[in-house]
Design an enzyme around this catalytic site. Structure first.
Site, PDB file in Angstrom:
ATOM      1  N   LYS A  50       0.854  -1.191   0.000  1.00  0.00           N
ATOM      2  CA  LYS A  50       0.000   0.000   0.000  1.00  0.00           C
ATOM      3  C   LYS A  50       0.892   1.244   0.000  1.00  0.00           C
ATOM      4  CE  LYS A  50      -4.368   0.933   2.349  1.00  0.00           C
ATOM      5  NZ  LYS A  50      -5.029   0.824   3.653  1.00  0.00           N
TER       6      LYS A  50
HETATM    7  C1  E4P Z   1      -8.416   1.797   3.601  1.00  0.00           C
HETATM    8  O1  E4P Z   1      -7.619   1.013   3.168  1.00  0.00           O
HETATM    9  C2  E4P Z   1      -8.283   2.444   4.917  1.00  0.00           C
HETATM   10  O2  E4P Z   1      -7.689   1.530   5.797  1.00  0.00           O
HETATM   11  C3  E4P Z   1      -9.601   2.812   5.557  1.00  0.00           C
HETATM   12  O3  E4P Z   1     -10.711   2.418   4.778  1.00  0.00           O
HETATM   13  C4  E4P Z   1      -9.667   4.189   6.096  1.00  0.00           C
HETATM   14  O4  E4P Z   1     -10.919   4.387   6.704  1.00  0.00           O
HETATM   15  P1  E4P Z   1     -11.207   5.543   7.770  1.00  0.00           P
HETATM   16  O5  E4P Z   1     -11.477   6.800   7.033  1.00  0.00           O
HETATM   17  O6  E4P Z   1     -12.425   5.051   8.486  1.00  0.00           O
HETATM   18  O7  E4P Z   1     -10.003   5.636   8.655  1.00  0.00           O
END
Ligand code: E4P
Length: 214
Positions: A83
């Site tokens: 990522k």
């Molecule tokens: C995606 O890969 C992220 O981990 C996640 O969806 C972020 O979500 P949040 O805005 O609830 O922190």
């Protein structure tokens, strides 16, 4: 549509997986910090549980450091998807990873143009964060619609991974738009199964079932 679970909690993954709801997993530094464990330890445990893409995020922001981390994650397990943040250095790292056969998930996407750049860099997944857009009074789902259209227009292979999901409506709207993947917190996964008519109907069936002669 594929379901990924968005968590750093291995017990949640185990429970959701037992219901057939886990095609993959996304993690991020904030989710792992909550677990109080080492990032690599959590990811290795997840890889042993789930045979699907497991996103593990880099913690650095320069090209050289991101590539070092990408190689480390890639060596750790075949299921790991690296990522990378949607910044210029992250796009450069995405391109190199793609050339080296390392799968990538480009994260923190908030605009159609950013998604276009990630696709051009060869990202395996793009992660638009819809809940965080809703949080600032924009309509996050409009971003998904635009990205799906752009990717279809040009036949990009990058999969649209809807992230920052906050409620069941986000999931059904993403499915209606033809998004490839939703990454869903376990609390929302459980909400998806709930309906008051199911509960009322089941209560009645259980009551009437007791009246059936045995
Ligand atoms: C995606 O890969 C992220 O981990 C996640 O969806 C972020 O979500 P949040 O805005 O609830 O922190």
């Amino acid at each position: 549509m594929k379901f990924f679970i968005d968590t750093g909690d291995v017990n949640e993954i185990r429970e959701a997986h037992a219901m057939g709801l886990v095609d993959g997993v996304t993690t991020n530094p904030s989710l792992i910090a909550k677990s109080g464990r080492k990032y690599k330890d959590v990811v290795v445990e997840i890889c042993e549980l789930v045979d699907g893409p497991i996103s593990a995020e880099v913690l650095s922001t320069t090209y050289d450091e991101m590539m070092k981390e990408a190689h480390e994650w890639h060596k750790l397990h075949k299921n790991i998807v690296v990522k990378l943040p949607l910044i210029p250095e992250g796009l450069r790292a995405t391109r190199t990873c793609t050339q080296e056969g390392i799968r990538t998930n480009v994260t923190l996407c908030f605009s159609p143009n950013q998604a276009l750049l990630a696709a051009k860099a060869g990202a395996s997944f793009i992660s638009p964060f819809i809940g965080r857009l809703d949080d600032i009074s924009e309509t996050g789902m409009d971003l998904i619609e635009k990205i799906v259209t752009i990717y279809e227009n040009y036949n990009f292979k990058t999969e649209v991974l809807v992230a920052s999901i906050r409620n069941p409506t986000h999931v059904v709207d993403a499915a209606l738009l033809g998004a490839d993947v939703c990454t869903i917190p376990f609390s929302v996964m459980k909400q998806l199964a709930q309906h008051p008519l199911t509960d009322a109907g089941l209560k009645k069936f259980i009551e009437d079932g007791k009246k059936i002669p045995r």
